[in-house]
Design a protein around this motif. Structure first.
Motif, PDB file in Angstrom:
ATOM      1  N   ALA A 162       0.821  -1.213   0.000  1.00 24.97           N
ATOM      2  CA  ALA A 162       0.000   0.000   0.000  1.00 24.97           C
ATOM      3  C   ALA A 162       0.855   1.264   0.000  1.00 24.97           C
ATOM      4  CB  ALA A 162      -0.938  -0.001   1.211  1.00 24.97           C
ATOM      5  N   THR A 163       2.126   1.122  -0.350  1.00 25.50           N
ATOM      6  CA  THR A 163       3.023   2.278  -0.422  1.00 25.50           C
ATOM      7  C   THR A 163       2.508   3.290  -1.451  1.00 25.50           C
ATOM      8  OG1 THR A 163       4.941   0.954   0.189  1.00 25.50           O
ATOM      9  CG2 THR A 163       5.375   3.011  -1.000  1.00 25.50           C
ATOM     10  N   ILE A 164       2.426   4.545  -1.048  1.00 27.46           N
ATOM     11  CA  ILE A 164       1.915   5.581  -1.938  1.00 27.46           C
ATOM     12  C   ILE A 164       2.977   5.925  -2.987  1.00 27.46           C
ATOM     13  CG2 ILE A 164       0.941   7.892  -2.087  1.00 27.46           C
ATOM     14  CD1 ILE A 164      -0.723   5.689  -0.553  1.00 27.46           C
ATOM     15  N   ILE A 165       2.545   5.914  -4.250  1.00 31.55           N
ATOM     16  CA  ILE A 165       3.485   6.111  -5.360  1.00 31.55           C
ATOM     17  C   ILE A 165       3.146   7.370  -6.149  1.00 31.55           C
ATOM     18  CG2 ILE A 165       4.067   3.674  -5.556  1.00 31.55           C
ATOM     19  CD1 ILE A 165       1.990   3.402  -7.740  1.00 31.55           C
ATOM     20  N   ASP A 166       4.057   7.752  -6.999  1.00 29.58           N
ATOM     21  CA  ASP A 166       3.948   8.977  -7.801  1.00 29.58           C
ATOM     22  C   ASP A 166       3.541   8.598  -9.223  1.00 29.58           C
ATOM     23  OD1 ASP A 166       4.304  11.376  -9.129  1.00 29.58           O
ATOM     24  OD2 ASP A 166       6.508  11.228  -9.112  1.00 29.58           O
ATOM     25  N   LYS A 167       2.357   9.043  -9.635  1.00 29.89           N
ATOM     26  CA  LYS A 167       1.830   8.696 -10.963  1.00 29.89           C
ATOM     27  C   LYS A 167       2.817   9.069 -12.072  1.00 29.89           C
ATOM     28  CE  LYS A 167      -2.010   9.712 -14.118  1.00 29.89           C
ATOM     29  NZ  LYS A 167      -3.273  10.467 -14.287  1.00 29.89           N
ATOM     30  N   ALA A 168       3.360  10.278 -11.995  1.00 35.32           N
ATOM     31  CA  ALA A 168       4.270  10.727 -13.056  1.00 35.32           C
ATOM     32  C   ALA A 168       5.493   9.825 -13.150  1.00 35.32           C
ATOM     33  CB  ALA A 168       4.698  12.169 -12.791  1.00 35.32           C
ATOM     34  N   ASN A 169       5.978   9.375 -11.999  1.00 38.48           N
ATOM     35  CA  ASN A 169       7.129   8.488 -11.962  1.00 38.48           C
ATOM     36  C   ASN A 169       6.798   7.131 -12.576  1.00 38.48           C
ATOM     37  OD1 ASN A 169       8.838   6.586  -9.498  1.00 38.48           O
ATOM     38  ND2 ASN A 169       9.871   7.764 -11.078  1.00 38.48           N
ATOM     39  N   VAL A 170       5.613   6.610 -12.250  1.00 33.15           N
ATOM     40  CA  VAL A 170       5.189   5.318 -12.798  1.00 33.15           C
ATOM     41  C   VAL A 170       5.062   5.410 -14.312  1.00 33.15           C
ATOM     42  CG1 VAL A 170       3.356   3.597 -12.834  1.00 33.15           C
ATOM     43  CG2 VAL A 170       3.992   4.683 -10.673  1.00 33.15           C
ATOM     44  N   GLU A 171       4.425   6.454 -14.778  1.00 38.42           N
ATOM     45  CA  GLU A 171       4.183   6.582 -16.219  1.00 38.42           C
ATOM     46  C   GLU A 171       5.485   6.869 -16.972  1.00 38.42           C
ATOM     47  OE1 GLU A 171      -0.475   8.008 -16.078  1.00 38.42           O
ATOM     48  OE2 GLU A 171       1.071   9.499 -16.547  1.00 38.42           O
ATOM     49  N   ALA A 172       6.376   7.607 -16.357  1.00 31.14           N
ATOM     50  CA  ALA A 172       7.635   7.923 -17.035  1.00 31.14           C
ATOM     51  C   ALA A 172       8.512   6.682 -17.184  1.00 31.14           C
ATOM     52  CB  ALA A 172       8.389   9.009 -16.263  1.00 31.14           C
ATOM     53  N   LEU A 173       8.518   5.827 -16.165  1.00 34.19           N
ATOM     54  CA  LEU A 173       9.396   4.661 -16.200  1.00 34.19           C
ATOM     55  C   LEU A 173       8.744   3.450 -16.855  1.00 34.19           C
ATOM     56  CD1 LEU A 173      11.090   4.859 -12.680  1.00 34.19           C
ATOM     57  CD2 LEU A 173      12.037   5.518 -14.888  1.00 34.19           C
ATOM     58  N   GLY A 174       7.421   3.410 -16.899  1.00 35.43           N
ATOM     59  CA  GLY A 174       6.744   2.269 -17.515  1.00 35.43           C
ATOM     60  C   GLY A 174       7.159   0.965 -16.869  1.00 35.43           C
ATOM     61  N   PRO A 175       7.531  -0.043 -17.669  1.00 32.58           N
ATOM     62  CA  PRO A 175       7.917  -1.343 -17.083  1.00 32.58           C
ATOM     63  C   PRO A 175       9.182  -1.273 -16.244  1.00 32.58           C
ATOM     64  CG  PRO A 175       8.347  -1.296 -19.451  1.00 32.58           C
ATOM     65  CD  PRO A 175       7.542  -0.078 -19.144  1.00 32.58           C
ATOM     66  N   ASP A 176       9.901  -0.176 -16.332  1.00 33.41           N
ATOM     67  CA  ASP A 176      11.111  -0.034 -15.515  1.00 33.41           C
ATOM     68  C   ASP A 176      10.836   0.592 -14.149  1.00 33.41           C
ATOM     69  OD1 ASP A 176      12.825  -1.176 -17.346  1.00 33.41           O
ATOM     70  OD2 ASP A 176      13.213   0.724 -18.373  1.00 33.41           O
ATOM     71  N   PHE A 177       9.544   0.879 -13.869  1.00 36.95           N
ATOM     72  CA  PHE A 177       9.222   1.410 -12.537  1.00 36.95           C
ATOM     73  C   PHE A 177       9.588   0.369 -11.481  1.00 36.95           C
ATOM     74  CE2 PHE A 177       6.016   1.740  -9.057  1.00 36.95           C
ATOM     75  CZ  PHE A 177       6.457   2.948  -8.523  1.00 36.95           C
ATOM     76  N   GLY A 178      10.330   0.792 -10.480  1.00 34.27           N
ATOM     77  CA  GLY A 178      10.780  -0.150  -9.462  1.00 34.27           C
ATOM     78  C   GLY A 178      11.952  -1.005  -9.911  1.00 34.27           C
ATOM     79  N   VAL A 179      12.460  -0.733 -11.091  1.00 40.15           N
ATOM     80  CA  VAL A 179      13.615  -1.465 -11.612  1.00 40.15           C
ATOM     81  C   VAL A 179      14.801  -0.516 -11.819  1.00 40.15           C
ATOM     82  CG1 VAL A 179      14.509  -2.878 -13.511  1.00 40.15           C
ATOM     83  CG2 VAL A 179      12.143  -3.181 -12.720  1.00 40.15           C
ATOM     84  N   THR A 180      14.496   0.638 -12.421  1.00 44.32           N
ATOM     85  CA  THR A 180      15.563   1.628 -12.612  1.00 44.32           C
ATOM     86  C   THR A 180      15.355   2.863 -11.736  1.00 44.32           C
ATOM     87  OG1 THR A 180      14.368   2.659 -14.449  1.00 44.32           O
ATOM     88  CG2 THR A 180      15.925   0.897 -14.989  1.00 44.32           C
ATOM     89  N   GLY A 181      14.214   2.926 -11.051  1.00 46.60           N
ATOM     90  CA  GLY A 181      13.980   4.077 -10.187  1.00 46.60           C
ATOM     91  C   GLY A 181      12.681   3.966  -9.432  1.00 46.60           C
ATOM     92  N   PHE A 182      12.526   4.824  -8.424  1.00 46.45           N
ATOM     93  CA  PHE A 182      11.313   4.851  -7.600  1.00 46.45           C
ATOM     94  C   PHE A 182      11.304   6.180  -6.861  1.00 46.45           C
ATOM     95  CE2 PHE A 182       8.999   4.293  -3.663  1.00 46.45           C
ATOM     96  CZ  PHE A 182       7.888   3.571  -4.042  1.00 46.45           C
TER      97      PHE A 182
END
Length: 527
Positions: A162-182
């Protein structure tokens, strides 16, 4: 901080009295056994992911080290309607992500919408409950509307999922979200991840909204490096010599030496639970026969494993959750299978599983050589081999295939294997049962392919119960069903133990999802 794995044997290193490598006062290295496959909170169920996500991000509510008391986190307060269907969270003002962007209620809404979106394929979406909607009437208010009560909602919202995430960050990284950045709101920020080696975090400057369970609301060190060290003796020596300041991955063979070491603190907590087990795919020819599953339960000596492999530091497990967990069904206490290899042989013979010329049992053209997938690393290597040796004594030739954690989670979501090794954290029976036995959780984390409509009905009854007795009755029935079907082989229950350098202030072990260091705010050098 660079890390040089020590190749000396444990005893040899102690004899040499290897000098400590002085650590910069602003950085801390934590050694652990395995890495995660990714650091996307809604997509990974790995403890290794949660360990880092708790530090990089925040949840609406937190949990006291007693594993019972819910405390403010991003929400400074909350209200619940009398019917248990509506939760209103009042957010703290002034919270920002690591990139400086202010966090608002819209980020919370985005997080939960993504968590629940089938396209996300979150294996733990059930933890959010049956959600009608999550809305943001203003930037500091979130209304969480349920279709049915969720008796453990606040506890579930403390989890890293339930960690609150940043929409812009998720959309910018796509499948690399949580892989190359967070980009999170936690006390530490993503710096660099080298899979199977290190994850480095830096202090989140300006972070002041830590939970009230800590003496300070912000991080006390500038940098944390999570270092993967699969070999247990090397982890031990790293702590003893100061190459690592802290670890919860303490080899039990070294517990007495660590407790006696003048430069090491050892802290332990029995709050919450952590259980190791081997599960069966109940529709695979080798272990589809419940007699085979019962025989495996009878053939493995959990007490000997606890004593010989773990030096009595863990408890042998005969149950799927600790008998001390909330809503455990004591009516089945006397029915739990215990070590009885002679009975295992007898029921296999009676069921038609006969020994062939190689000493392995066969029936109807099927040779009893179930394939087990386990994690690579010292823990599962020794554990699987001990189980394998016991099973071979009754004619079951378990095959072992191990995988690095960055690969294992994907392999464990397939149908390629007959048995699998796993361990898991929980605070209650419902927490554990809903994770593993819901049919909607097939193929992962319900890797057993346990598909039973009555189980689903009972789990929903327990999850939505507003009365403690009703919840306990429902979960108790589920426990009885899965135990009678021998869906798992329980192995041992483990406490939370943390070893740390005396250069650090003693930490209070946390145990949320088995993450002993939780937010990491308690990590600080002694004065």
């Amino acid at each position: 901080m660079s890390f040089s794995p020590i190749r000396l044997g444990f005893a040899a290193a102690l004899a040499l009295g290897a000098p400590a490598i002085a650590a910069a006062q602003s950085s801390v290295t934590i050694v652990r056994e395995v890495d995660s496959n990714n650091y996307d909170p809604q997509k990974s169920t790995a403890r290794a992911a949660s360990e880092v996500l708790f530090m990089m991000g925040d949840t609406l509510v937190g949990l006291d080290p007693d594993m019972k008391t819910v405390v403010p986190m991003l929400a400074e307060s909350w209200d619940m309607s009398d019917d248990g269907l509506t939760y209103t969270f009042h957010l703290k003002d002034g919270v920002s992500f690591c990139d400086g962007k202010k966090m608002t209620a819209e980020d919370v809404v985005y997080t939960f919408d993504r968590w629940l979106d089938p396209a996300t394929k979150s294996p733990v979406a059930w933890r959010a409950g049956e959600v009608e909607s999550v809305t943001a009437p203003d930037p500091l208010t979130v209304v969480y509307q349920l279709k049915a009560p969720h008796s453990e909602l606040l506890y579930q919202l403390t989890q890293s999922f339930a960690t609150i995430i940043d929409k812009a960050n998720v959309e910018a990284l796509g499948p690399d979200f949580g892989v190359t950045g967070f980009n999170g709101t936690g006390p530490f920020c993503w710096k660099e991840w080298t899979p199977r080696n290190t994850m480095t975090l830096t202090k989140h400057e300006g972070y002041t909204w830590g939970p009230p369970i800590y003496d300070t609301p912000d991080a006390q060190v500038d940098e944390i490096t999570w270092q993967i060290v699969p070999e247990e003796n090397t982890r031990t020596v790293a702590v003893l010599t100061g190459q690592s300041e802290i670890t919860q991955y303490v080899p039990y063979i070294a517990m007495s030496q660590l407790r006696a070491a003048p430069n090491v603190n050892v802290e332990q907590s029995d709050a919450a639970f952590w259980t190791y087990f081997i599960g069966f795919k109940v529709d695979k020819p080798t272990v589809a026969d419940p007699v085979v599953r019962e025989a495996i339960n009878l053939a493995v000596n959990q007490a000997a494993i606890a004593e010989d492999l773990y030096f009595g530091e863990v408890q042998p497990a005969y149950s799927y959750v600790s008998e001390g967990a909330l809503d455990w069904n004591h009516a089945i206490d006397d029915e739990l299978p215990k070590y009885d290899p002679e009975k295992a042989i007898a029921i296999l013979e009676a069921d038609g599983w006969k020994l062939n010329s190689d000493g392995v049992r066969e029936k109807d053209g099927v040779t009893l050589q179930p394939l087990a997938y386990v994690f690579a690393g010292s823990t599962w290597s020794k554990l699987a081999e001990a189980v394998q040796a016991d099973l071979l004594k009754v004619g079951i030739d378990m095959q072992i295939q191990s995988f690095d954690a960055t690969i294992a989670w994907g392999k464990l979501a397939t149908q390629e294997f007959d048995m699998f090794g796993m361990s898991f954290p929980y605070v209650s029976s419902g927490d554990a049962l809903n994770l593993y036995f819901r049919s909607t959780n097939i193929p992962s984390p319900n890797r057993m392919n346990w598909n039973d409509s009555e189980t689903d009905t009972l789990l929903r009854a327990g999850l939505t119960a507003t009365d403690d007795a009703d919840r306990a009755e429902a979960y108790g029935e589920v426990l009885k069903k899965v135990h009678e079907a021998y869906v798992w082989l329980p192995l041992y229950h483990e406490p939370m133990t943390i070893a740390s350098s005396t250069k650090l202030k003693p930490v209070v072990p946390h145990n949320l999802y088995g993450c002993g260091l939780y937010k990491g705010i308690g990590i600080a050098y002694a004065d």
